[in-house]
Design a protein around this motif. Structure first.
Motif, PDB file in Angstrom:
ATOM      1  N   GLY A   1     -58.001  94.542 -24.507  1.00  0.00           N
ATOM      2  CA  GLY A   1     -57.714  94.872 -23.122  1.00  0.00           C
ATOM      3  C   GLY A   1     -57.713  96.374 -22.890  1.00  0.00           C
ATOM      4  N   PRO A   2     -57.934  96.815 -21.644  1.00  0.00           N
ATOM      5  CA  PRO A   2     -58.065  98.240 -21.356  1.00  0.00           C
ATOM      6  C   PRO A   2     -56.732  98.990 -21.308  1.00  0.00           C
ATOM      7  CG  PRO A   2     -58.317  96.961 -19.348  1.00  0.00           C
ATOM      8  CD  PRO A   2     -58.215  95.972 -20.473  1.00  0.00           C
ATOM      9  N   MET A   3     -56.779 100.254 -21.742  1.00  0.00           N
ATOM     10  CA  MET A   3     -55.648 101.165 -21.633  1.00  0.00           C
ATOM     11  C   MET A   3     -56.022 102.273 -20.654  1.00  0.00           C
ATOM     12  SD  MET A   3     -52.836 102.822 -22.181  1.00  0.00           S
ATOM     13  CE  MET A   3     -51.864 102.482 -23.641  1.00  0.00           C
ATOM     14  N   ALA A   4     -55.151 102.552 -19.690  1.00  0.00           N
ATOM     15  CA  ALA A   4     -55.398 103.631 -18.727  1.00  0.00           C
ATOM     16  C   ALA A   4     -54.223 104.590 -18.709  1.00  0.00           C
ATOM     17  CB  ALA A   4     -55.620 103.048 -17.327  1.00  0.00           C
ATOM     18  N   TYR A   5     -54.549 105.892 -18.702  1.00  0.00           N
ATOM     19  CA  TYR A   5     -53.561 106.952 -18.467  1.00  0.00           C
ATOM     20  C   TYR A   5     -53.860 107.499 -17.071  1.00  0.00           C
ATOM     21  CZ  TYR A   5     -52.230 107.665 -23.473  1.00  0.00           C
ATOM     22  OH  TYR A   5     -51.758 107.539 -24.754  1.00  0.00           O
ATOM     23  N   LEU A   6     -52.895 107.424 -16.174  1.00  0.00           N
ATOM     24  CA  LEU A   6     -53.061 107.893 -14.804  1.00  0.00           C
ATOM     25  C   LEU A   6     -52.228 109.158 -14.600  1.00  0.00           C
ATOM     26  CD1 LEU A   6     -52.715 104.418 -13.048  1.00  0.00           C
ATOM     27  CD2 LEU A   6     -54.818 105.576 -13.782  1.00  0.00           C
ATOM     28  N   PRO A   7     -52.834 110.250 -14.161  1.00  0.00           N
ATOM     29  CA  PRO A   7     -52.120 111.529 -14.111  1.00  0.00           C
ATOM     30  C   PRO A   7     -51.028 111.561 -13.044  1.00  0.00           C
ATOM     31  CG  PRO A   7     -54.256 111.728 -13.039  1.00  0.00           C
ATOM     32  CD  PRO A   7     -54.218 110.362 -13.674  1.00  0.00           C
TER      33      PRO A   7
ATOM     34  N   GLN B   1     -53.122  87.944 -20.604  1.00  0.00           N
ATOM     35  CA  GLN B   1     -52.757  89.326 -20.885  1.00  0.00           C
ATOM     36  C   GLN B   1     -51.470  89.675 -20.139  1.00  0.00           C
ATOM     37  OE1 GLN B   1     -56.214  91.462 -19.420  1.00  0.00           O
ATOM     38  NE2 GLN B   1     -57.098  91.639 -21.472  1.00  0.00           N
ATOM     39  N   LEU B   2     -50.767  90.670 -20.669  1.00  0.00           N
ATOM     40  CA  LEU B   2     -49.653  91.278 -19.964  1.00  0.00           C
ATOM     41  C   LEU B   2     -50.024  92.724 -19.658  1.00  0.00           C
ATOM     42  CD1 LEU B   2     -46.496  90.098 -21.982  1.00  0.00           C
ATOM     43  CD2 LEU B   2     -47.515  89.030 -19.971  1.00  0.00           C
ATOM     44  N   ALA B   3     -49.658  93.195 -18.478  1.00  0.00           N
ATOM     45  CA  ALA B   3     -49.825  94.610 -18.147  1.00  0.00           C
ATOM     46  C   ALA B   3     -48.561  95.337 -18.570  1.00  0.00           C
ATOM     47  CB  ALA B   3     -50.082  94.789 -16.658  1.00  0.00           C
ATOM     48  N   LEU B   4     -48.692  96.269 -19.494  1.00  0.00           N
ATOM     49  CA  LEU B   4     -47.575  97.084 -19.954  1.00  0.00           C
ATOM     50  C   LEU B   4     -47.595  98.399 -19.185  1.00  0.00           C
ATOM     51  CD1 LEU B   4     -48.038  96.544 -23.797  1.00  0.00           C
ATOM     52  CD2 LEU B   4     -46.471  95.329 -22.275  1.00  0.00           C
ATOM     53  N   VAL B   5     -46.487  98.755 -18.564  1.00  0.00           N
ATOM     54  CA  VAL B   5     -46.437  99.973 -17.760  1.00  0.00           C
ATOM     55  C   VAL B   5     -45.268 100.844 -18.204  1.00  0.00           C
ATOM     56  CG1 VAL B   5     -47.537  98.891 -15.765  1.00  0.00           C
ATOM     57  CG2 VAL B   5     -45.047  98.879 -15.942  1.00  0.00           C
ATOM     58  N   ALA B   6     -45.470 102.145 -18.135  1.00  0.00           N
ATOM     59  CA  ALA B   6     -44.435 103.127 -18.459  1.00  0.00           C
ATOM     60  C   ALA B   6     -44.941 104.498 -18.050  1.00  0.00           C
ATOM     61  CB  ALA B   6     -44.104 103.113 -19.950  1.00  0.00           C
ATOM     62  N   ASN B   7     -44.044 105.456 -17.992  1.00  0.00           N
ATOM     63  CA  ASN B   7     -44.425 106.850 -17.815  1.00  0.00           C
ATOM     64  C   ASN B   7     -44.247 107.564 -19.140  1.00  0.00           C
ATOM     65  OD1 ASN B   7     -44.958 106.373 -15.149  1.00  0.00           O
ATOM     66  ND2 ASN B   7     -43.084 107.300 -14.381  1.00  0.00           N
ATOM     67  N   ILE B   8     -45.177 108.462 -19.434  1.00  0.00           N
ATOM     68  CA  ILE B   8     -45.156 109.168 -20.718  1.00  0.00           C
ATOM     69  C   ILE B   8     -45.345 110.670 -20.514  1.00  0.00           C
ATOM     70  CG2 ILE B   8     -46.042 107.190 -22.021  1.00  0.00           C
ATOM     71  CD1 ILE B   8     -48.817 108.571 -21.966  1.00  0.00           C
ATOM     72  N   LYS B   9     -44.894 111.423 -21.513  1.00  0.00           N
ATOM     73  CA  LYS B   9     -45.190 112.847 -21.607  1.00  0.00           C
ATOM     74  C   LYS B   9     -46.260 113.008 -22.670  1.00  0.00           C
ATOM     75  CE  LYS B   9     -43.038 117.346 -22.512  1.00  0.00           C
ATOM     76  NZ  LYS B   9     -41.768 118.051 -22.844  1.00  0.00           N
ATOM     77  N   THR B  10     -47.297 113.775 -22.384  1.00  0.00           N
ATOM     78  CA  THR B  10     -48.417 113.919 -23.303  1.00  0.00           C
ATOM     79  C   THR B  10     -48.449 115.311 -23.926  1.00  0.00           C
ATOM     80  OG1 THR B  10     -49.919 114.596 -21.522  1.00  0.00           O
ATOM     81  CG2 THR B  10     -49.797 112.243 -22.024  1.00  0.00           C
ATOM     82  N   GLU B  11     -48.935 115.362 -25.157  1.00  0.00           N
ATOM     83  CA  GLU B  11     -49.018 116.642 -25.871  1.00  0.00           C
ATOM     84  C   GLU B  11     -49.991 117.587 -25.181  1.00  0.00           C
ATOM     85  OE1 GLU B  11     -50.079 118.228 -30.408  1.00  0.00           O
ATOM     86  OE2 GLU B  11     -50.300 116.103 -29.886  1.00  0.00           O
ATOM     87  N   ARG B  12     -51.126 117.058 -24.752  1.00  0.00           N
ATOM     88  CA  ARG B  12     -52.130 117.873 -24.071  1.00  0.00           C
ATOM     89  C   ARG B  12     -52.132 117.552 -22.578  1.00  0.00           C
ATOM     90  NH1 ARG B  12     -54.854 117.081 -29.096  1.00  0.00           N
ATOM     91  NH2 ARG B  12     -55.971 115.208 -28.439  1.00  0.00           N
ATOM     92  N   PRO B  13     -52.530 118.506 -21.719  1.00  0.00           N
ATOM     93  CA  PRO B  13     -52.535 118.263 -20.275  1.00  0.00           C
ATOM     94  C   PRO B  13     -53.568 117.223 -19.880  1.00  0.00           C
ATOM     95  CG  PRO B  13     -53.580 120.365 -20.769  1.00  0.00           C
ATOM     96  CD  PRO B  13     -52.975 119.877 -22.056  1.00  0.00           C
ATOM     97  N   HIS B  14     -53.259 116.481 -18.817  1.00  0.00           N
ATOM     98  CA  HIS B  14     -54.177 115.407 -18.395  1.00  0.00           C
ATOM     99  C   HIS B  14     -55.374 115.913 -17.610  1.00  0.00           C
ATOM    100  CE1 HIS B  14     -52.299 115.898 -14.478  1.00  0.00           C
ATOM    101  NE2 HIS B  14     -51.141 115.419 -14.894  1.00  0.00           N
ATOM    102  N   GLU B  15     -55.359 117.161 -17.181  1.00  0.00           N
ATOM    103  CA  GLU B  15     -56.496 117.788 -16.493  1.00  0.00           C
ATOM    104  C   GLU B  15     -56.847 117.076 -15.191  1.00  0.00           C
ATOM    105  OE1 GLU B  15     -59.521 117.757 -19.463  1.00  0.00           O
ATOM    106  OE2 GLU B  15     -58.598 119.359 -20.647  1.00  0.00           O
ATOM    107  N   LEU B  16     -55.836 116.528 -14.525  1.00  0.00           N
ATOM    108  CA  LEU B  16     -56.054 115.798 -13.263  1.00  0.00           C
ATOM    109  C   LEU B  16     -57.161 114.754 -13.418  1.00  0.00           C
ATOM    110  CD1 LEU B  16     -55.704 118.646 -10.601  1.00  0.00           C
ATOM    111  CD2 LEU B  16     -54.049 116.844 -11.155  1.00  0.00           C
TER     112      LEU B  16
END
Length: 403
Positions: free
Chosen positions: A210-216, A185-200
């Motif tokens: 493989g897993p996808m994670a959004y970290l606030p 596997q490769l870990a793909l990393v980036a910062n994104i702007k989301t349409e809805r708030p991440h709610e901490l």
């Protein structure tokens, strides 16, 4: 003529600098790392895409060395909840700080910010010399380890510590036997702007690939992503246009936070689990990723490394106080005993979890979902699990405890 030190530390990242900060001015320390000593006011305003989810135990270690208070509040995200679910099913697992009577579950912070805080905390340490150069070679003698830098400068010390990451030169130079498992596997990393708030909230969806994670991040509409994708898929994603990548990223989290916009370029690094059979040889020690690497799906890598640093610092302080040889592997053995088993258990657990969620056999998918649903209905067991991940179970080494 060689310059003499108690400790030569190869690697000036988060783990290596934490170890240096935990040792006191009785130790003459040489830090070898070609990366510049960047301080907080020299960091770019844009958030970096390499972040860590720091546990409570890591926070305590960084508080002990006066690095934590140096991290600006606007570069730190105390997340309040975590939501985990399986793409092949309807079960969902939620954790929240309120149920634990804790202020948060941990903090998301850029690696570069932690390093800058540690650099600043070491600024006034007269007994530390920095060498912003590459290590050329090292050789072990009876009483010393000799190191030669790329400019020909020579250093020697009682103990050489490899904190130089997953591709450790020290691990290779001294032929530490190391078990490897390529996750493909490769870990793909980036910062994104989301349409809805991440709610901490930290969001994680397990996909068969493989897993996808959004970290606030501190901005309520910005997240750092870590997508651990099978190599073929990852390479396909990297070849897409930014607009296509954005759509695939949103789909991977099932549009939980709506449409996304890339704020940084999508980057990748290979995922390989490693674990050295030993962390010690005579006059040589390994800590952090130089000794062990794990799958990032639970964000535990740097937390394990900081505990390594705290444990080794504790043992070195005891040896120094007793006037013994700092490089004597027998006297350093308690560090290895306390850290190796724990690190190995976490590594194997993450590998097993990653494997389980990649399986698509109907019976296993059903079992997975039933197990998650069952765990989500048992608050005490669920809370014990997250308390362990937060570092709230067990004692920190005395070197990392606040006085």
């Amino acid at each position: 003529m060689s310059q003499s030190y108690d400790v030569i530390l190869v690697g000036g990242g988060m783990v290596g600098l934490t170890l240096a900060a935990l040792l006191d001015d009785r130790f003459r320390i040489a830090i070898i790392d070609p990366a510049p000593q960047v301080r907080m006011n020299e960091l770019p305003e844009q958030f970096a895409s390499r972040v860590s989810a720091l546990s409570r135990s890591s926070q305590r270690v960084l508080q002990k060395v006066s690095a934590w208070p140096r991290i600006p509040k606007d570069r730190l995200t105390p997340y309040q909840a975590m939501v985990v679910w399986d793409a092949n099913g309807s079960s969902e697992l939620t954790f929240d700080a309120q149920s634990l009577a804790e202020p948060d579950l941990g903090h998301i912070v850029e690696n570069q910010v932690v390093r800058a805080a540690l650099v600043e905390s070491l600024d006034q340490r007269a007994a530390i010399d920095w060498f912003p150069l590459r290590l050329q070679q090292c050789e072990r003698k009876d009483r010393w380890v000799h190191c030669t830098l790329e400019n020909g400068e020579a250093l020697q010390a009682s103990l050489l510590i490899g904190a130089d990451g997953a591709q450790s030169m020290i691990r290779s130079a001294f032929a530490f036997d190391t078990e490897e498992q390529d996750y493909q596997q490769l870990a793909l990393v980036a910062n994104i702007k989301t349409e809805r708030p991440h709610e901490l909230t930290a969001w994680q969806r397990f996909l068969p690939t493989g897993p996808m994670a959004y970290l606030p991040l501190p901005d309520r509409h910005q997240c750092s992503i870590v997508w651990s994708a099978e190599r073929a898929l990852a390479q396909q994603l990297l070849a897409l246009s930014p607009e296509q990548q954005q759509k695939r990223i949103a789909i991977a989290l099932d549009h939980r936070l709506g449409a996304v916009e890339l704020l940084t370029e999508l980057k990748a690094f290979p995922l390989i689990a490693r674990h050295s059979d030993r962390y010690l040889q005579q006059r040589v020690a390994l800590i952090g990723d130089a000794a062990h690497t794990i799958h990032p799906l639970a964000g535990q890598g740097v937390n394990l490394g900081l505990l390594d640093a705290a444990e080794l610092a504790q043992q070195l302080l005891l040896i120094k106080a007793a006037g013994h040889d700092l490089g004597d592997a027998r006297r350093l053995r308690p560090f290895e005993r306390r850290r190796k088993g724990h690190n190995h258990l976490i590594q194997k657990s993450m590998s097993a979890l990653n494997w389980v969620y990649q399986q698509e056999l109907p019976a296993l998918v059903v079992a997975r979902n039933l197990g998650v649903s069952w765990l989500n209905q048992l608050p005490s067991m669920k809370n014990n699990l997250i308390r362990e991940a937060m570092g709230l179970v067990g004692d920190l080494p005395q070197a990392a405890q606040r006085h």
